[in-house]
Scaffold this active site. Structure first.
Site, PDB file in Angstrom:
ATOM      1  N   LYS A 112       0.949  -1.317   0.138  1.00 17.22           N
ATOM      2  CA  LYS A 112      -0.154   0.092  -0.044  1.00 17.22           C
ATOM      3  C   LYS A 112       1.018   1.169   0.050  1.00 17.22           C
ATOM      4  O   LYS A 112       0.330   2.325  -0.369  1.00 17.22           O
ATOM      5  CB  LYS A 112      -0.719   0.091   1.355  1.00 17.22           C
ATOM      6  CG  LYS A 112      -1.925  -0.784   1.079  1.00 17.22           C
ATOM      7  CD  LYS A 112      -3.095  -0.642   2.159  1.00 17.22           C
ATOM      8  CE  LYS A 112      -4.209  -1.664   2.100  1.00 17.22           C
ATOM      9  NZ  LYS A 112      -5.252  -1.541   3.322  1.00 17.22           N
ATOM     10  N   LYS A 195      -5.180 -11.084  -7.142  1.00 19.65           N
ATOM     11  CA  LYS A 195      -6.375 -10.999  -6.133  1.00 19.65           C
ATOM     12  C   LYS A 195      -7.376  -9.859  -6.646  1.00 19.65           C
ATOM     13  O   LYS A 195      -7.019  -8.921  -6.968  1.00 19.65           O
ATOM     14  CB  LYS A 195      -5.870 -10.438  -4.688  1.00 19.65           C
ATOM     15  CG  LYS A 195      -6.953 -10.535  -3.753  1.00 19.65           C
ATOM     16  CD  LYS A 195      -6.235  -9.989  -2.425  1.00 19.65           C
ATOM     17  CE  LYS A 195      -5.830  -8.545  -2.275  1.00 19.65           C
ATOM     18  NZ  LYS A 195      -5.449  -8.184  -0.861  1.00 19.65           N
ATOM     19  N   LYS A 198     -10.770  -3.893  -4.561  1.00 16.07           N
ATOM     20  CA  LYS A 198     -11.072  -2.764  -4.960  1.00 16.07           C
ATOM     21  C   LYS A 198     -10.154  -1.903  -5.616  1.00 16.07           C
ATOM     22  O   LYS A 198     -10.366  -0.955  -6.512  1.00 16.07           O
ATOM     23  CB  LYS A 198     -11.499  -2.150  -3.723  1.00 16.07           C
ATOM     24  CG  LYS A 198     -12.860  -1.155  -3.683  1.00 16.07           C
ATOM     25  CD  LYS A 198     -14.115  -2.124  -3.592  1.00 16.07           C
ATOM     26  CE  LYS A 198     -15.259  -1.047  -3.630  1.00 16.07           C
ATOM     27  NZ  LYS A 198     -16.346  -1.568  -3.999  1.00 16.07           N
TER      28      LYS A 198
END
Ligand code: TYM
Length: 332
Positions: A112, A195, A198
């Protein structure tokens, strides 16, 4: 009854199929057999910038979806993380037991922060997994139902529980991950080696549960497969087809072997069309139910208030024990 705890972020729009199959579906089943605590993790959400009005709306939306998915406030404790201040309080103690290097090794943080640019990442994002540790330990959870991407955070939770117990005396239950093999990782429909997520998936690869069912059916029908023609389960060689089979198996309760037998001699198109129907059959009532909860915010908020009260009773007791063990002077 053994205890389970899990959480989900209040994302904009809706949950996706990976959230549902990887986690929420198991939450619904476990409320029948376990003392279950489930929460919408708004404290975790603000580790990245959030618009305040949207955050509040998304928190209600998340709770509505959890109820629509089948969580029953009579059978489980459903609450919002920020309603229980003990989460932030225990997180501080856990922050002080975690090594800097240890926290730096969390792969989700690395991913992230790399995406955001290291300079724009907050300290909150860095200590995010440690807040998750506190979430779990406060409830003395035996098991934590999550998808594969959360495994490392559960490992950290175990390490910190053991460390605290060794240093200060037995206090916390050491939890185990509860990850079902078949749905541990649901993949992007357009890139079946990645994966479903979002933030990373393209719109076509991501099934949002609240999207227009017609659009969802279209996405399923245009899922990427391979140039072979045989329908069999082989995640290495045939990740696309295998992902579709996993999704179908879980939504229908039919084993993958039985599905493969049933599709013998059939084409990919047949599998995709059937799966599109099955997904639409699932999301259509899910949307309606979610909307019903959203239309009645008073009921929704009162469910969450009751949940917070039940959660707080447990969390406060654990926090008091931990504070005492650490050596904080009692307030009275
Ligand atoms: P979050 O909100 O990212 O995801 C919620 C749940 O969905 C699972 N999941 C998937 N499972 C299978 N395939 C996928 N493609 C997929 N994408 C998401 C996640 O594994 C997760 O179980 N840090 C957590 C929230 C959290 C939590 C906790 C979980 C906070 N505190 C305490 C357990 C216990 C998170 O961000 O999940």
């Amino acid at each position: 009854r053994p205890r389970v705890l899990s959480g989900i972020q209040p994302t904009a729009g809706s949950f996706h199929l990976g959230n549902y199959l990887g986690a929420v579906r198991q939450w619904v089943a476990l409320q029948e057999t376990h003392d279950a605590f489930y929460m919408v993790v708004d404290l975790h959400a603000i580790t990245v910038p959030q618009d305040p009005a949207e955050l509040r709306a998304n928190t209600r939306l998340a709770a509505a979806q959890l109820l629509a998915a089948g969580l029953d406030p009579e059978r489980c404790t459903l609450f919002v993380q920020s309603h229980v201040p003990e989460h932030a309080q225990l997180a501080w103690v856990m922050n002080c037991l975690t090594g800097f290097g240890e926290a730096s090794r969390m792969t989700q943080f690395k991913d992230k922060s790399a995406k955001q640019g290291a300079d724009r990442s907050t300290v909150g994002l860095f200590t995010y997994p440690i807040l998750q540790v506190a979430d779990i330990l406060l409830y003395q959870a035996h098991q934590v139902p999550v998808g594969e991407d959360q495994r490392q955070h559960i490992e950290l939770t175990r390490d910190l529980a053991e460390r605290f117990n060794a240093r200060f005396g037995d206090t916390f239950t050491v939890p185990a991950p509860y990850i079902l093999k078949e749905t541990a990782k649901i993949y992007d429909l357009q890139d079946p080696t990645a994966k479903m997520s979002k933030s990373a998936s393209t719109p076509k690869g991501l099934i949002n549960l609240l999207d227009e069912p017609k659009a969802t059916a279209k996405k399923v029908k245009s899922a990427v497969t391979d140039t072979d023609t045989v329908i069999r389960f082989d995640p290495e060689e045939k990740p696309g087809v295998s992902n579709l089979l996993s999704i179908m198996s879980t939504l229908t309760g039919t084993s993958v072997e039985d599905l493969v037998r049933g599709y013998e001699g059939k084409m990919y198109g047949a599998l995709k069309t059937d799966l599109a129907d099955i997904v639409v059959e699932f999301v259509t009532p899910f949307r309606t139910r979610t909307q019903e909860y959203l239309d009645d915010p008073e009921t929704l908020d009162s469910i969450l208030a009751k949940g917070a009260e039940k959660a707080r009773a447990v969390a406060a007791e654990t926090l008091a024990q931990a504070y005492d063990k650490v050596g904080f002077l009692p307030a009275k």
